[in-house]
Each structure stands twice: as C-alpha cells, then as structure tokens.
Scaffold this motif. Structure first.
Motif, PDB file in Angstrom:
ATOM      1  N   PRO A 119     -28.152 -37.276  38.018  1.00  0.00           N
ATOM      2  CA  PRO A 119     -26.992 -38.095  38.430  1.00  0.00           C
ATOM      3  C   PRO A 119     -27.537 -39.479  38.616  1.00  0.00           C
ATOM      4  N   LEU A 120     -26.662 -40.476  38.276  1.00  0.00           N
ATOM      5  CA  LEU A 120     -27.093 -41.813  38.969  1.00  0.00           C
ATOM      6  C   LEU A 120     -27.190 -41.992  40.427  1.00  0.00           C
ATOM      7  N   PRO A 121     -28.004 -42.914  40.956  1.00  0.00           N
ATOM      8  CA  PRO A 121     -28.095 -42.980  42.263  1.00  0.00           C
ATOM      9  C   PRO A 121     -26.621 -43.321  43.142  1.00  0.00           C
ATOM     10  N   VAL A 122     -26.408 -42.635  44.342  1.00  0.00           N
ATOM     11  CA  VAL A 122     -25.387 -42.908  45.089  1.00  0.00           C
ATOM     12  C   VAL A 122     -25.695 -43.485  46.528  1.00  0.00           C
ATOM     13  N   GLY A 123     -26.716 -43.849  46.916  1.00  0.00           N
ATOM     14  CA  GLY A 123     -27.100 -44.487  48.034  1.00  0.00           C
ATOM     15  C   GLY A 123     -27.683 -43.384  48.859  1.00  0.00           C
ATOM     16  N   SER A 124     -28.156 -43.854  50.112  1.00  0.00           N
ATOM     17  CA  SER A 124     -28.607 -43.023  51.169  1.00  0.00           C
ATOM     18  C   SER A 124     -27.420 -42.016  51.783  1.00  0.00           C
ATOM     19  N   MET A 125     -26.119 -42.690  51.542  1.00  0.00           N
ATOM     20  CA  MET A 125     -25.132 -41.964  52.305  1.00  0.00           C
ATOM     21  C   MET A 125     -24.574 -40.872  51.412  1.00  0.00           C
ATOM     22  N   GLY A 126     -24.719 -41.098  50.277  1.00  0.00           N
ATOM     23  CA  GLY A 126     -24.473 -40.170  49.075  1.00  0.00           C
ATOM     24  C   GLY A 126     -23.074 -40.312  48.726  1.00  0.00           C
ATOM     25  N   ILE A 127     -22.352 -41.585  48.737  1.00  0.00           N
ATOM     26  CA  ILE A 127     -21.176 -41.584  48.400  1.00  0.00           C
ATOM     27  C   ILE A 127     -20.928 -41.475  46.887  1.00  0.00           C
ATOM     28  N   THR A 128     -20.001 -40.752  46.451  1.00  0.00           N
ATOM     29  CA  THR A 128     -19.890 -40.599  45.032  1.00  0.00           C
ATOM     30  C   THR A 128     -18.930 -41.587  44.100  1.00  0.00           C
ATOM     31  N   PRO A 129     -19.137 -41.835  42.897  1.00  0.00           N
ATOM     32  CA  PRO A 129     -17.966 -42.645  42.299  1.00  0.00           C
ATOM     33  C   PRO A 129     -16.501 -42.269  42.506  1.00  0.00           C
ATOM     34  N   GLY A 130     -16.271 -40.946  42.598  1.00  0.00           N
ATOM     35  CA  GLY A 130     -14.838 -40.452  42.971  1.00  0.00           C
ATOM     36  C   GLY A 130     -14.483 -40.745  44.203  1.00  0.00           C
ATOM     37  N   GLN A 131     -15.443 -40.718  45.341  1.00  0.00           N
ATOM     38  CA  GLN A 131     -14.983 -41.079  46.396  1.00  0.00           C
ATOM     39  C   GLN A 131     -14.849 -42.756  46.762  1.00  0.00           C
ATOM     40  N   MET A 132     -15.644 -43.322  46.196  1.00  0.00           N
ATOM     41  CA  MET A 132     -15.353 -44.972  46.077  1.00  0.00           C
ATOM     42  C   MET A 132     -14.089 -45.249  45.493  1.00  0.00           C
ATOM     43  N   VAL A 133     -13.659 -44.733  44.496  1.00  0.00           N
ATOM     44  CA  VAL A 133     -12.329 -44.849  44.198  1.00  0.00           C
ATOM     45  C   VAL A 133     -11.184 -44.620  44.964  1.00  0.00           C
ATOM     46  N   LEU A 134     -11.477 -43.581  45.762  1.00  0.00           N
ATOM     47  CA  LEU A 134     -10.362 -43.295  46.885  1.00  0.00           C
ATOM     48  C   LEU A 134     -10.276 -44.399  47.809  1.00  0.00           C
ATOM     49  N   VAL A 135     -11.694 -44.749  48.321  1.00  0.00           N
ATOM     50  CA  VAL A 135     -11.834 -45.860  49.253  1.00  0.00           C
ATOM     51  C   VAL A 135     -11.268 -47.126  48.961  1.00  0.00           C
TER      52      VAL A 135
END
Length: 291
Positions: A119-135
């Motif tokens: 999968p594409l990198p999500v940073g050291s915190m592991g925030i997923t694209p789906g989570q980022m949409v919610l944020v």
C-alpha cells in the motif's frame, strides 16, 4: 470575578496537563498496550479537560471577560487565545502535521525501491486516506462553527459603541458641560439631565456591563463545547486508540512547551517541571497502524 481562584484553577489545569502527558507517554512506550487500555487513557484525558472547563465555569459562571485574556497567562499565550482557549481547528492542524511525519522518507524509499512494495505510504502515524477524508470533513464543519462564534464576538465588541453604553456616555458628557447651579464650584457629583443622580446612571452602566459579561461567558462556554467536541471526534471516532494517544500527547507537549518558553521569555515563573519531549515510539509503522 475572584482572580485568585481563577489563577488557582489554571495552575491545577497545568499540573493536570503535565500528569496527563506523563500517562500518555507511558502508554505510547508500551507497545503491548491493548486497545481497551489505550481507550481508557484517552477517556481520562478527555475527562481532564471537561473537569477544567467545569471548574473555571464554577469560578465565574456569569462573567467570561477574564477568560478572554486571563491575567494568569503570559502575554504570548493571551495573544493566541480564541474565546478562552485554542481554536478547535488548531487541533486539526496539529493532526495534519503529525500525519505527515515520516511520509517523505517513506515516499523516497518507495521511489528508490528501498522499501517494501504494498500500500501507499501513510506516514509514521499511520493515518489512512479514509481517515483523512473524515478529518477534512470535520475541519470544514468545525471552521464554519468557529466563524459563527467569531462573528458573534465581533458583534459583541461593536455593541460597545451602541445601546446602552454610548447614550450614557453622551448623557454624562452633556451633564458635565452644563454650568453648575449657583455659579460656584461644587465638589459633588453632577447628575445627568432630568434630575437623575449619578447613582442611577451607574446602575445602568452596571447592568450593561453585567449583560456584556454574561454574553461573553456564553460565548466562552460554546467555544469550550466546540473544542471538546472536535477533540473527542478525532480521538474516539476517527483515530485508532494508539493514534489518539499520540495526538493528545503532541497537543499537551505543544501547550506546555509554549507555556514554558513564553514564561522564560517574559521573565515570568515557568512551570516547575519543564515540558517533556514525547519519546519516539519504538514500534514500526505497521504496528502503529495495527495497535
């Protein structure tokens, strides 16, 4: 408002921030902590903020003016306050920055073929694209609510130049300009036209000020609710328990660091325990994504 009680409430809050940061750090360092254990840590952190808000409301339930620019904070702290605290969107901005930590290095490894394929990198915190949409959606909604409160604050500021204070100012100015009865000097107070004494006008001023203080207290209370709702939405609805602990630890670290540095810069008394750097989590990025 009892300023000493207000200052004591804030000192207790700072002590709670330090204790809370220590607990969050310990939770981050424990790679084997279960989701239930981490959720309990998050809930205690949320409850600490609720207790602080309830405590300061109890100190002054009908006067929000002292919390807009509290004298127990440093000048720098007061300059960045919004309705008695940080803007709720600051917490979201902090999460954006946390989510990007380590992302550049992961992308570089992927581009150079040094990292594992998947999968594409999500940073050291592991925030997923789906989570980022919610944020992002939370950010949009929170910003709209912030703007509503800011507009109400601006209206409250502008009301100073309107009813009921300005007519009283003009009335007093006119009364002061009238020749004193008898042509001699008089050390007593000059009443406004119509025969009303100064005491009657002071009662009007007191009523206007009390109305202003109460309106400000209501705004601060609503801002507190928005701060709490935003933090809780991120910590309990969007992020995993470990991600929530990491975000809350970073928020407390930022708060305590700004407090300590501004105290030192302004020659005020810094906190007895300086801000601690949140230790790097020894777990891998994959472990962060699956605590």
């Amino acid at each position: 408002m009892d300023m000493e009680r207000g200052a004591a409430c804030y000192r207790q809050w700072i002590a709670g921030q330090e204790a809370g940061l220590a607990e969050l750090e310990a939770a981050l360092a424990n790679a084997g902590a279960t989701d239930a254990e981490l959720r309990a840590v998050v809930e205690r952190c949320m409850r600490g903020y609720q207790d602080y808000v309830a405590g300061r409301r109890a100190v002054s339930p009908h006067d929000g003016t002292a919390f807009i620019a509290p004298p127990w904070c440093t000048a720098f702290e007061r300059s960045v306050l919004w309705l008695g605290g940080c803007r709720p969107t600051v917490a979201i901005r902090l999460l954006y920055n946390l989510s990007g930590e380590g992302l550049e290095a992961q992308l570089e490894e992927l581009i150079n073929g040094l990292g594992p394929m998947g999968p594409l990198p999500v940073g050291s915190m592991g925030i997923t694209p789906g989570q980022m949409v919610l944020v992002t959606d939370l950010h949009r909604r929170t910003l709209l609510q912030e703007n509503v409160l800011s507009d109400r604050l601006a209206t409250l500021h502008e009301d100073i130049a309107d009813q009921p204070l300005f007519p009283i100012v003009r009335q007093r100015a006119a009364a002061a300009a009238q020749p004193r009865a008898g042509g001699g000097d008089c050390d007593g107070p000059v009443g406004p036209p119509g025969g009303a004494g100064r005491g009657a006008v002071d009662a009007e001023v007191d009523a206007a000020f009390n109305s202003y203080r109460a309106a400000m207290a209501q705004l601060v209370a609503e801002a507190d609710d928005l701060r709490m709702a935003t933090a809780r939405a991120m910590a309990t609805e969007i992020l995993t328990p470990r991600q929530a602990v990491e975000m809350l630890a970073a928020a407390k670290q930022l708060h305590l660091s700004v407090r300590d540095w501004s105290c030192r810069a302004e020659g005020a008394q810094p906190q007895p325990n300086g801000p601690r750097v949140v230790p790097a989590n020894g777990t891998s990025a994959a472990a962060r994504r699956n605590p």
